[in-house]
Design a protein around this motif. Structure first.
Motif, PDB file in Angstrom:
ATOM      1  N   VAL A 181      -9.281  -1.273   3.757  1.00 44.18           N
ATOM      2  CA  VAL A 181      -8.651  -0.101   3.149  1.00 44.18           C
ATOM      3  C   VAL A 181      -9.697   0.951   2.803  1.00 44.18           C
ATOM      4  O   VAL A 181      -9.466   2.155   2.972  1.00 44.18           O
ATOM      5  CB  VAL A 181      -7.859  -0.515   1.886  1.00 44.18           C
ATOM      6  CG1 VAL A 181      -7.471   0.709   1.062  1.00 44.18           C
ATOM      7  CG2 VAL A 181      -6.616  -1.302   2.276  1.00 44.18           C
ATOM      8  N   GLU A 182     -10.850   0.514   2.361  1.00 46.88           N
ATOM      9  CA  GLU A 182     -11.915   1.450   1.989  1.00 46.88           C
ATOM     10  C   GLU A 182     -12.487   2.196   3.188  1.00 46.88           C
ATOM     11  O   GLU A 182     -13.190   3.199   3.027  1.00 46.88           O
ATOM     12  CB  GLU A 182     -13.028   0.698   1.254  1.00 46.88           C
ATOM     13  CG  GLU A 182     -12.576   0.143  -0.102  1.00 46.88           C
ATOM     14  CD  GLU A 182     -13.631  -0.709  -0.769  1.00 46.88           C
ATOM     15  OE1 GLU A 182     -14.695  -0.943  -0.143  1.00 46.88           O
ATOM     16  OE2 GLU A 182     -13.405  -1.149  -1.924  1.00 46.88           O
ATOM     17  N   LEU A 183     -12.197   1.736   4.399  1.00 48.91           N
ATOM     18  CA  LEU A 183     -12.666   2.408   5.610  1.00 48.91           C
ATOM     19  C   LEU A 183     -11.788   3.593   6.007  1.00 48.91           C
ATOM     20  O   LEU A 183     -12.161   4.376   6.875  1.00 48.91           O
ATOM     21  CB  LEU A 183     -12.724   1.412   6.778  1.00 48.91           C
ATOM     22  CG  LEU A 183     -13.721   0.258   6.654  1.00 48.91           C
ATOM     23  CD1 LEU A 183     -13.598  -0.670   7.854  1.00 48.91           C
ATOM     24  CD2 LEU A 183     -15.146   0.791   6.525  1.00 48.91           C
ATOM     25  N   THR A 220      -9.147  -5.554   1.450  1.00 52.76           N
ATOM     26  CA  THR A 220      -9.657  -4.544   0.513  1.00 52.76           C
ATOM     27  C   THR A 220     -10.761  -3.713   1.156  1.00 52.76           C
ATOM     28  O   THR A 220     -10.787  -2.479   1.036  1.00 52.76           O
ATOM     29  CB  THR A 220     -10.174  -5.221  -0.763  1.00 52.76           C
ATOM     30  OG1 THR A 220      -9.115  -5.963  -1.371  1.00 52.76           O
ATOM     31  CG2 THR A 220     -10.701  -4.194  -1.748  1.00 52.76           C
ATOM     32  N   ALA A 221     -11.676  -4.375   1.856  1.00 53.15           N
ATOM     33  CA  ALA A 221     -12.770  -3.663   2.526  1.00 53.15           C
ATOM     34  C   ALA A 221     -12.241  -2.759   3.636  1.00 53.15           C
ATOM     35  O   ALA A 221     -12.744  -1.646   3.839  1.00 53.15           O
ATOM     36  CB  ALA A 221     -13.774  -4.676   3.095  1.00 53.15           C
ATOM     37  N   LYS A 240      -5.203  10.076   0.010  1.00 58.30           N
ATOM     38  CA  LYS A 240      -5.571   8.864  -0.707  1.00 58.30           C
ATOM     39  C   LYS A 240      -4.746   7.670  -0.248  1.00 58.30           C
ATOM     40  O   LYS A 240      -3.581   7.810   0.120  1.00 58.30           O
ATOM     41  CB  LYS A 240      -5.342   9.091  -2.209  1.00 58.30           C
ATOM     42  CG  LYS A 240      -5.745   7.959  -3.126  1.00 58.30           C
ATOM     43  CD  LYS A 240      -5.569   8.379  -4.584  1.00 58.30           C
ATOM     44  CE  LYS A 240      -5.972   7.288  -5.556  1.00 58.30           C
ATOM     45  NZ  LYS A 240      -5.827   7.726  -6.965  1.00 58.30           N
ATOM     46  N   THR A 297     -10.615   7.084   5.925  1.00 54.81           N
ATOM     47  CA  THR A 297     -11.277   8.300   5.476  1.00 54.81           C
ATOM     48  C   THR A 297     -10.271   9.436   5.274  1.00 54.81           C
ATOM     49  O   THR A 297      -9.135   9.384   5.769  1.00 54.81           O
ATOM     50  CB  THR A 297     -12.330   8.752   6.491  1.00 54.81           C
ATOM     51  OG1 THR A 297     -11.664   9.131   7.714  1.00 54.81           O
ATOM     52  CG2 THR A 297     -13.319   7.621   6.773  1.00 54.81           C
ATOM     53  N   CYS A 301       0.853  -1.193   0.000  1.00 53.65           N
ATOM     54  CA  CYS A 301       0.000   0.000   0.000  1.00 53.65           C
ATOM     55  C   CYS A 301       0.885   1.238   0.000  1.00 53.65           C
ATOM     56  O   CYS A 301       2.061   1.190   0.386  1.00 53.65           O
ATOM     57  CB  CYS A 301      -0.906   0.045   1.232  1.00 53.65           C
ATOM     58  SG  CYS A 301      -2.322  -1.071   1.201  1.00 53.65           S
TER      59      CYS A 301
END
Length: 233
Positions: A200-202, A197-198, A84, A204, A78
């Motif tokens: 990482v989407e958390l 993956t989920a 981002k 903010t 990552c």
């Protein structure tokens, strides 16, 4: 495990933090354009990867870890900017060497950075791991980020044994593992990848803004303490 640093290490850390803070004093936008990167290993069994889980202190922590042999695992890459998360990228290879790492940079990370770096201002950071030090990797970074990358052998040297200075180690990997290893544990590698993956989407924008404030703070503390490790508490 205790992360020991020598007096020479402290001087390198001090010089790095002093230089970065001087750059920020001259141009407040510098830190905005730095992208930090790293790899970590996630096991299906939630086995701890001690490379990314350290305790800093002058005394041994008197802890023990129970190891599971041959636990299925994935190696994850990552990168973080102030706005981002790039990734996650899952290496298919069990061992990450310099050519595998370079292939990931060329085909995964850099095309994404190119979309966000229209003016050529991004500074790229990597640590001193052996795959990162491959001459082909350094030549590639010199071409893509001329004078603008941080790492072993780079225009700006990254201090060794300094996971406390990069947000991947002091923030991201711990955050992701807290989200991924909620019981019941992942049943297989596919589920493990989906959970990563989920997670990482958390992450903010507000979290990243606070992490960047912490980076500035940690570099300042390191400078004030003459290169000592940052107290994790």
């Amino acid at each position: 495990m205790v992360q020991y640093i020598t007096d020479e290490d402290k001087m390198v850390r001090l010089d790095f933090c002093a230089e970065m803070l001087r750059w920020i004093d001259e141009d407040e936008t510098l830190l905005i354009h730095v992208i930090f990167s790293d790899e970590s290993t996630f096991h299906v069994t939630s086995k701890v990867n001690t490379h990314n889980c350290r305790i800093w202190g002058s005394e041994p922590p008197h802890l023990h870890l129970q190891h599971v042999r041959d636990s299925p695992k994935v190696n994850v890459f990552c990168a973080l900017s102030k706005t981002k998360v790039y990734g996650p990228f899952f290496f298919q290879e069990k061992t990450i060497n310099g050519f595998v790492y370079l292939d990931m940079l060329e085909n995964f990370l850099i095309p994404q950075i190119d979309e966000d770096d229209q003016e050529g201002e991004i500074q790229f950071q990597q640590d001193g791991a052996p795959p990162h030090y491959l001459k082909n990797v350094r030549d590639f970074l010199d071409l893509r980020f001329p004078g603008r990358w941080i790492g072993r052998g780079g225009p700006t040297s990254w201090p060794p044994r300094s996971p406390d200075l990069t947000p991947l180690d002091f923030f991201l990997w711990g955050f992701l593992k807290d989200q991924v290893y909620v019981p019941p544990l992942p049943a297989n590698l596919a589920e493990l990848r989906n959970r990563i993956t989920a997670a990482v989407e958390l992450v903010t924008l507000d979290m990243l803004q606070r992490v960047w404030q912490e980076i500035d703070f940690r570099w300042d503390v390191c400078r004030m303490t003459n290169g000592s490790h940052i107290d994790p508490h």
